[in-house]
Design an enzyme around this catalytic site. Structure first.
Site: not given
Length: 380
Positions: A78-79, A107, A130, A156, A252, A276, A307-308, A310, A330-331
């Site tokens: 989710p972004t 998201s 959220y 989250t 998350k 995050h 996540d984060g 990768i 994500g990115r």
């Protein structure tokens, strides 16, 4: 797109095509960006065992995440503001994920709404929640996700207050963008992006405008979002969210063994080891460095995802070796979206799949589900 060979290539093309304020939003971390950078760098410290003279034929990347069959253990994370990287971004990314056979997670702070994404997909997607101080809005979000057929809720936990991202403040980030000389110049130098945006009506937070009380324009939206993240959110809130949702629940934002054990006690179905993307607590450890400790702490009592950081299929494989059941990007998919829309997202996934498959073979394995710490060099 065929000339793009790595996620770094995709990032470079996205930077040329997306206005600076929105590219920087996707590509920034909190404060010094130390944790953001560590997420990437620490993957490089993990070394793989090369094996030879083993049967590498008939390999499989197929697996399951949360009981759902996936073509490879990778989901789109989710972004926020995805639809500002490319017009209708969430809808295009969801379609690309569905065609690729992996989960897409929408998201709360998306540009395209839950209903928009449901209108262009045929299989259930996941929704990230959220918790806002306006509980009626939160309950309505949960009910909308249920009505859209979402098959998992991703709650989250690590955004009770927002970490400061200097680039966003300096850029005067907003969705839709403000029309100051600086913002007009940024957009004018990206004519293709502008043309695409002119062709869509989706330019602000689709899950909020028209659903939250008193949010009717950019000013009221800005005030509402700045005041709504709930600093009182606690473990006891997981219970009523789980009850209201009634389906599979993922927590998350777990980055500590004690929190991981607390998560097990909630009855959630999975946790995501996450900081995050380095956008909250700068100075926190990378996710890959904490993953094996958290996997050991929960002892198989809950499904663990990560996540984060990768940026390749090799990174995915390293996380799986440490015990992750699934991973999120994500990115990388945002870069793909900015670089080439839906085709760019597909290309980013192709790059990761090919790297994962090749690395799996060279590690002497044929089934991604058989990976473990025995495939890593320990103590290097």
């Amino acid at each position: 797109m065929d000339d793009i060979l790595t996620i770094a290539d995709m990032k470079a093309r996205a930077k040329r095509r997306v206005p600076k304020m929105f590219f920087d939003y996707a590509d920034s971390g909190a404060y010094t960006e130390g944790t953001y950078q560590a997420n990437e760098d620490d993957f490089q410290k993990v070394k793989l065992r090369q094996r030879v003279l083993v049967d590498m034929a008939n390999r499989s990347l197929a697996s399951e995440m949360l009981g759902e069959k996936v073509s490879m253990p990778v989901a789109l994370a989710p972004t926020g503001m995805t639809g500002m990287q490319h017009a209708n971004g969430e809808m295009l990314a969801a379609q690309a994920a569905e065609e690729f056979g992996i989960p897409f997670t929408l998201s709360t702070m998306s540009i395209c709404s839950i209903e928009d994404v449901a209108s262009v997909t045929t299989k259930p997607f996941w929704f990230q929640l959220y918790v806002m101080q306006d509980r009626d809005f939160v309950l309505n979000l949960i009910d909308r996700a249920k009505a859209a057929g979402c098959s998992a809720l991703v709650l989250t936990l690590d955004l009770q207050i927002q970490g400061q991202r200097h680039k966003d403040i300096r850029n005067g980030l907003s969705a839709p963008p403000k029309f100051t000389p600086k913002h007009v110049w940024q957009m004018a130098t990206r004519p293709l992006w502008c043309a695409q945006m002119l062709g869509t009506k989706r330019r602000t937070f689709g899950n909020i405008v028209g659903h939250a009380k008193s949010v009717t324009d950019l000013t009221s939206l800005s005030v509402w979002t700045s005041e709504q993240f709930d600093p009182h959110l606690s473990w006891k809130d997981v219970a009523w969210i789980k009850e209201r949702w009634g389906g599979k629940l993922i927590l998350k934002g777990i980055l500590d063994e004690e929190d991981a054990r607390m998560a097990v006690s909630t009855g959630a179905d999975a946790i995501i080891v996450s900081n995050h993307g380095g956008r909250q607590l700068d100075g926190a450890p990378s996710t890959i460095s904490m993953l094996p400790r958290i996997v050991d702490a929960v002892g198989g009592h809950i499904e663990v995802h990560l996540d984060g950081g990768i940026r390749s299929g090799q990174d995915v494989l390293k996380a799986l070796c440490y015990g992750a059941k699934g991973t999120y990007i994500g990115r990388p998919f945002l870069y793909g979206l900015g670089a080439g829309g839906k085709r760019g997202v597909t290309r980013a996934l192709e790059i990761i799949r090919k790297e994962l498959d090749t690395t799996l073979a060279l590690c002497g394995e044929r089934d991604v589900r058989n990976l473990s710490r025995r495939n890593l060099h320990q103590g290097l």
